[in-house]
Design a protein around this motif. Structure first.
Motif, PDB file in Angstrom:
ATOM      1  N   LEU A  22     -31.627  61.694  52.607  1.00  0.00           N
ATOM      2  CA  LEU A  22     -31.433  61.528  51.166  1.00  0.00           C
ATOM      3  C   LEU A  22     -32.647  62.010  50.387  1.00  0.00           C
ATOM      4  CD1 LEU A  22     -29.600  58.119  50.689  1.00  0.00           C
ATOM      5  CD2 LEU A  22     -28.831  60.406  49.979  1.00  0.00           C
ATOM      6  N   GLU A  23     -33.812  61.653  50.893  1.00  0.00           N
ATOM      7  CA  GLU A  23     -35.059  62.059  50.254  1.00  0.00           C
ATOM      8  C   GLU A  23     -35.145  63.589  50.200  1.00  0.00           C
ATOM      9  OE1 GLU A  23     -37.491  60.849  48.654  1.00  0.00           O
ATOM     10  OE2 GLU A  23     -39.071  62.364  48.867  1.00  0.00           O
ATOM     11  N   LYS A  24     -34.751  64.199  51.318  1.00  0.00           N
ATOM     12  CA  LYS A  24     -34.778  65.654  51.388  1.00  0.00           C
ATOM     13  C   LYS A  24     -33.790  66.277  50.410  1.00  0.00           C
ATOM     14  CE  LYS A  24     -34.450  68.768  54.943  1.00  0.00           C
ATOM     15  NZ  LYS A  24     -34.287  69.172  56.362  1.00  0.00           N
ATOM     16  N   LEU A  25     -32.584  65.682  50.374  1.00  0.00           N
ATOM     17  CA  LEU A  25     -31.562  66.190  49.462  1.00  0.00           C
ATOM     18  C   LEU A  25     -31.996  66.041  48.008  1.00  0.00           C
ATOM     19  CD1 LEU A  25     -28.178  65.053  51.057  1.00  0.00           C
ATOM     20  CD2 LEU A  25     -28.999  67.395  50.666  1.00  0.00           C
ATOM     21  N   ARG A  26     -32.621  64.902  47.744  1.00  0.00           N
ATOM     22  CA  ARG A  26     -33.063  64.628  46.382  1.00  0.00           C
ATOM     23  C   ARG A  26     -34.131  65.645  45.967  1.00  0.00           C
ATOM     24  NH1 ARG A  26     -36.870  61.644  43.845  1.00  0.00           N
ATOM     25  NH2 ARG A  26     -37.883  61.149  45.804  1.00  0.00           N
ATOM     26  N   GLU A  28     -34.638  68.555  47.285  1.00  0.00           N
ATOM     27  CA  GLU A  28     -34.040  69.884  47.197  1.00  0.00           C
ATOM     28  C   GLU A  28     -33.318  70.070  45.863  1.00  0.00           C
ATOM     29  OE1 GLU A  28     -31.824  71.197  50.714  1.00  0.00           O
ATOM     30  OE2 GLU A  28     -30.446  72.184  49.311  1.00  0.00           O
ATOM     31  N   ASN A  29     -32.630  69.034  45.457  1.00  0.00           N
ATOM     32  CA  ASN A  29     -31.915  69.076  44.189  1.00  0.00           C
ATOM     33  C   ASN A  29     -32.880  69.220  43.012  1.00  0.00           C
ATOM     34  OD1 ASN A  29     -29.486  68.993  42.695  1.00  0.00           O
ATOM     35  ND2 ASN A  29     -29.988  66.889  42.090  1.00  0.00           N
ATOM     36  N   GLU A  30     -33.987  68.503  43.113  1.00  0.00           N
ATOM     37  CA  GLU A  30     -34.979  68.597  42.039  1.00  0.00           C
ATOM     38  C   GLU A  30     -35.677  69.952  42.028  1.00  0.00           C
ATOM     39  OE1 GLU A  30     -36.022  63.907  41.411  1.00  0.00           O
ATOM     40  OE2 GLU A  30     -37.361  65.122  42.635  1.00  0.00           O
ATOM     41  N   ARG A  32     -34.292  72.638  42.876  1.00  0.00           N
ATOM     42  CA  ARG A  32     -33.308  73.541  42.285  1.00  0.00           C
ATOM     43  C   ARG A  32     -33.504  73.656  40.765  1.00  0.00           C
ATOM     44  NH1 ARG A  32     -29.234  75.252  45.258  1.00  0.00           N
ATOM     45  NH2 ARG A  32     -29.525  73.686  46.858  1.00  0.00           N
ATOM     46  N   HIS A  33     -33.946  72.553  40.153  1.00  0.00           N
ATOM     47  CA  HIS A  33     -34.139  72.546  38.703  1.00  0.00           C
ATOM     48  C   HIS A  33     -35.562  72.827  38.273  1.00  0.00           C
ATOM     49  CE1 HIS A  33     -30.082  71.162  38.150  1.00  0.00           C
ATOM     50  NE2 HIS A  33     -30.286  70.222  39.038  1.00  0.00           N
ATOM     51  N   ALA A  34     -36.467  72.834  39.250  1.00  0.00           N
ATOM     52  CA  ALA A  34     -37.894  72.957  38.931  1.00  0.00           C
ATOM     53  C   ALA A  34     -38.195  74.240  38.148  1.00  0.00           C
ATOM     54  CB  ALA A  34     -38.729  72.910  40.204  1.00  0.00           C
ATOM     55  N   LEU A  35     -37.489  75.313  38.529  1.00  0.00           N
ATOM     56  CA  LEU A  35     -37.706  76.597  37.862  1.00  0.00           C
ATOM     57  C   LEU A  35     -37.335  76.543  36.390  1.00  0.00           C
ATOM     58  CD1 LEU A  35     -36.625  79.676  40.013  1.00  0.00           C
ATOM     59  CD2 LEU A  35     -38.740  79.362  38.723  1.00  0.00           C
ATOM     60  N   SER A  36     -36.078  76.109  36.129  1.00  0.00           N
ATOM     61  CA  SER A  36     -35.604  76.091  34.740  1.00  0.00           C
ATOM     62  C   SER A  36     -36.342  75.048  33.915  1.00  0.00           C
ATOM     63  CB  SER A  36     -34.098  75.832  34.699  1.00  0.00           C
ATOM     64  OG  SER A  36     -33.808  74.608  35.335  1.00  0.00           O
ATOM     65  N   ARG A  37     -36.820  73.993  34.582  1.00  0.00           N
ATOM     66  CA  ARG A  37     -37.561  72.975  33.842  1.00  0.00           C
ATOM     67  C   ARG A  37     -39.041  73.322  33.712  1.00  0.00           C
ATOM     68  NH1 ARG A  37     -34.623  67.991  37.005  1.00  0.00           N
ATOM     69  NH2 ARG A  37     -32.648  68.128  35.905  1.00  0.00           N
ATOM     70  N   LYS A  38     -39.385  74.503  34.192  1.00  0.00           N
ATOM     71  CA  LYS A  38     -40.759  74.995  34.102  1.00  0.00           C
ATOM     72  C   LYS A  38     -41.781  74.051  34.730  1.00  0.00           C
ATOM     73  CE  LYS A  38     -40.079  77.795  29.885  1.00  0.00           C
ATOM     74  NZ  LYS A  38     -39.037  78.596  30.461  1.00  0.00           N
ATOM     75  N   GLU A  39     -41.420  73.536  35.893  1.00  0.00           N
ATOM     76  CA  GLU A  39     -42.338  72.623  36.591  1.00  0.00           C
ATOM     77  C   GLU A  39     -43.210  73.351  37.608  1.00  0.00           C
ATOM     78  OE1 GLU A  39     -39.240  68.837  36.308  1.00  0.00           O
ATOM     79  OE2 GLU A  39     -39.683  69.730  38.255  1.00  0.00           O
ATOM     80  N   LEU A  40     -42.929  74.632  37.829  1.00  0.00           N
ATOM     81  CA  LEU A  40     -43.718  75.382  38.809  1.00  0.00           C
ATOM     82  C   LEU A  40     -44.883  76.066  38.102  1.00  0.00           C
ATOM     83  CD1 LEU A  40     -40.810  76.954  40.891  1.00  0.00           C
ATOM     84  CD2 LEU A  40     -42.107  74.868  41.367  1.00  0.00           C
ATOM     85  N   VAL A  41     -46.031  76.016  38.733  1.00  0.00           N
ATOM     86  CA  VAL A  41     -47.206  76.698  38.171  1.00  0.00           C
ATOM     87  C   VAL A  41     -47.946  77.434  39.277  1.00  0.00           C
ATOM     88  CG1 VAL A  41     -47.753  75.228  36.186  1.00  0.00           C
ATOM     89  CG2 VAL A  41     -48.560  74.566  38.445  1.00  0.00           C
ATOM     90  N   ILE A  62     -48.681  78.690  44.676  1.00  0.00           N
ATOM     91  CA  ILE A  62     -47.751  77.909  43.867  1.00  0.00           C
ATOM     92  C   ILE A  62     -47.995  76.403  43.974  1.00  0.00           C
ATOM     93  CG2 ILE A  62     -45.940  77.679  45.623  1.00  0.00           C
ATOM     94  CD1 ILE A  62     -43.904  78.327  43.385  1.00  0.00           C
ATOM     95  N   ARG A  63     -47.739  75.713  42.878  1.00  0.00           N
ATOM     96  CA  ARG A  63     -47.795  74.245  42.819  1.00  0.00           C
ATOM     97  C   ARG A  63     -46.563  73.765  42.074  1.00  0.00           C
ATOM     98  NH1 ARG A  63     -51.095  75.564  45.797  1.00  0.00           N
ATOM     99  NH2 ARG A  63     -53.335  75.159  45.875  1.00  0.00           N
ATOM    100  N   TRP A  64     -46.109  72.574  42.443  1.00  0.00           N
ATOM    101  CA  TRP A  64     -44.967  71.976  41.748  1.00  0.00           C
ATOM    102  C   TRP A  64     -45.452  70.732  41.016  1.00  0.00           C
ATOM    103  CZ3 TRP A  64     -40.109  69.675  44.692  1.00  0.00           C
ATOM    104  CH2 TRP A  64     -39.171  69.239  43.736  1.00  0.00           C
ATOM    105  N   LYS A  65     -45.413  70.817  39.701  1.00  0.00           N
ATOM    106  CA  LYS A  65     -45.789  69.665  38.869  1.00  0.00           C
ATOM    107  C   LYS A  65     -44.561  68.799  38.704  1.00  0.00           C
ATOM    108  CE  LYS A  65     -49.284  71.273  35.548  1.00  0.00           C
ATOM    109  NZ  LYS A  65     -49.377  71.684  34.139  1.00  0.00           N
ATOM    110  N   HIS A  66     -44.391  67.861  39.610  1.00  0.00           N
ATOM    111  CA  HIS A  66     -43.203  67.005  39.584  1.00  0.00           C
ATOM    112  C   HIS A  66     -43.402  65.886  38.550  1.00  0.00           C
ATOM    113  CE1 HIS A  66     -40.281  64.032  40.955  1.00  0.00           C
ATOM    114  NE2 HIS A  66     -39.622  65.044  41.483  1.00  0.00           N
ATOM    115  N   PRO A  67     -42.356  65.587  37.751  1.00  0.00           N
ATOM    116  CA  PRO A  67     -42.518  64.596  36.671  1.00  0.00           C
ATOM    117  C   PRO A  67     -42.979  63.218  37.144  1.00  0.00           C
ATOM    118  CG  PRO A  67     -40.213  65.278  36.926  1.00  0.00           C
ATOM    119  CD  PRO A  67     -41.041  66.212  37.728  1.00  0.00           C
TER     120      PRO A  67
END
Ligand code: C2E
Ligand code: MG
Ligand code: MG
Ligand code: MG
Length: 292
Positions: A22-26, A28-30, A32-41, A62-67
């Motif tokens: 579940l953690e992995k799926l979650r 992965e799902n997030e 999927r949105h990281a790009l459009s939400r501009k969370e990647l730097v 690359i880094r992922w700025k997760h909310p």
């Protein structure tokens, strides 16, 4: 009783597995949105020429700025991005962003730096990487020789003919090609002769133990000598100490990248560094000892 215990164990195990899945799926799902939400730097780590101390390039990392999770390391999400195929759009974003940034720096009047970008093997399989690179260079106006594409040894072990053709097209475009994490794969060295590679990046596992194990010191020296005999440039990754730097200078490694000079930096910090000093002080102790 035993039966009941067994069943409990089984249930516990399943629950744990589910949690992991579940953690992995979650994630992965997030992702999927990281790009459009501009969370990647992208962060940029300087690469320093060992003869002059000059910063001659940077590697985009690359880094992922997760909310809620904060900064997520690529070690954690790149494998997930590869499993899910998301690495293709993410990799495309990285390439475009890095090239645009390079142009922004040139427009600021900073010296032209080589921009190194990591490519996943999956990008070579799932899309026409050469066409993408051609397009992005055209869009951004970046000079091809300023773009350096890094791929790992595992790539050349796969669909050799196809990969060879793509690398040849990239070479035709005029970009530079580097083998990342060199020495960690299981490939034969002969591919270096067949593939149009410019640079070998010596894996930090070797660099970090040059003063602890004789074998790693010997291997590092051998890799540098091999590369130079084939007219390839060497870049050492993960240089953290002066002792490691001295060793690399003594054996005429061309460039280094590592915490000793700088960690990967956010855009503003890298600009600061470039504006403050055009080059690092290189202590000449190693050069002197090797000349005596
Ligand atoms: P890499 O391409 O080999 O990048 C070098 C890694 O070493 C970076 O880790 C960097 O922060 C780290 N490093 C640099 N100097 C030192 C040092 O002195 N000591 C230590 N301990 N580490 C050092 P990072 O940024 O966590 O990236 C890990 C890996 O993730 C990269 O290894 C690369 O394989 C992958 N990666 C990062 N960005 C991208 C990307 O945009 N696309 C793809 N496909 N992979 C990426
Ligand atoms: Mg790399
Ligand atoms: Mg590497
Ligand atoms: Mg690595």
């Amino acid at each position: 009783r035993a039966k009941r215990q067994g069943r409990n164990t089984f249930q516990f195990y399943t629950a744990e597995m589910n949690a992991v899945t579940l953690e992995k799926l979650r994630l992965e799902n997030e992702l999927r949105h990281a790009l459009s939400r501009k969370e990647l730097v992208l962060h940029y780590q300087p690469q320093v020429n060992l003869q002059t101390g000059q910063v001659i390039g940077v590697e985009a990392l690359i880094r992922w700025k997760h909310p809620t999770m904060g900064m997520v390391s690529p070690a954690k999400f790149i494998p997930l991005a590869e499993e899910s195929g998301l690495i293709v759009p993410i990799g495309e974003w990285v390439l475009r962003e890095a090239c645009q940034q390079s142009i922004r720096w040139q427009e600021m009047g900073l010296p032209a730096l080589k921009m190194s970008v990591n490519l996943s093997a999956l990008q070579f399989k799932k899309q026409d990487v050469a066409e993408l690179v051609r397009l992005v260079l055209e869009e951004t106006g970046l000079a091809p020789h300023l773009l350096d594409l890094e791929f790992t040894e595992s790539l050349v072990m796969e669909d050799t003919e196809h990969i060879l053709a793509v690398l040849a097209s990239l070479k035709q475009i005029g970009v530079r090609l580097s083998v990342d994490d060199f020495g960690t794969g299981y490939s034969s060295l002969s591919y270096l002769k067949r593939f149009p590679v410019d640079t070998i990046k010596i894996d930090r596992a070797f660099v970090q133990s040059v003063h602890h194990t004789q074998e790693d010191a010997m291997l590092t020296r051998a890799i540098i000598a091999l590369a130079h005999s084939m007219n390839l440039k060497t870049v050492a990754e993960g240089v953290e100490t002066e002792a490691q730097l001295d060793f690399l200078m003594e054996h005429q490694c061309n460039e280094v990248q590592g915490f000793y000079f700088s960690r990967p930096l956010v855009v503003q910090d890298l600009e600061q560094l470039l504006l403050q000093r055009a080059h690092f002080e290189i202590k000449t102790s190693a050069i002197k000892t090797s000349e005596i």
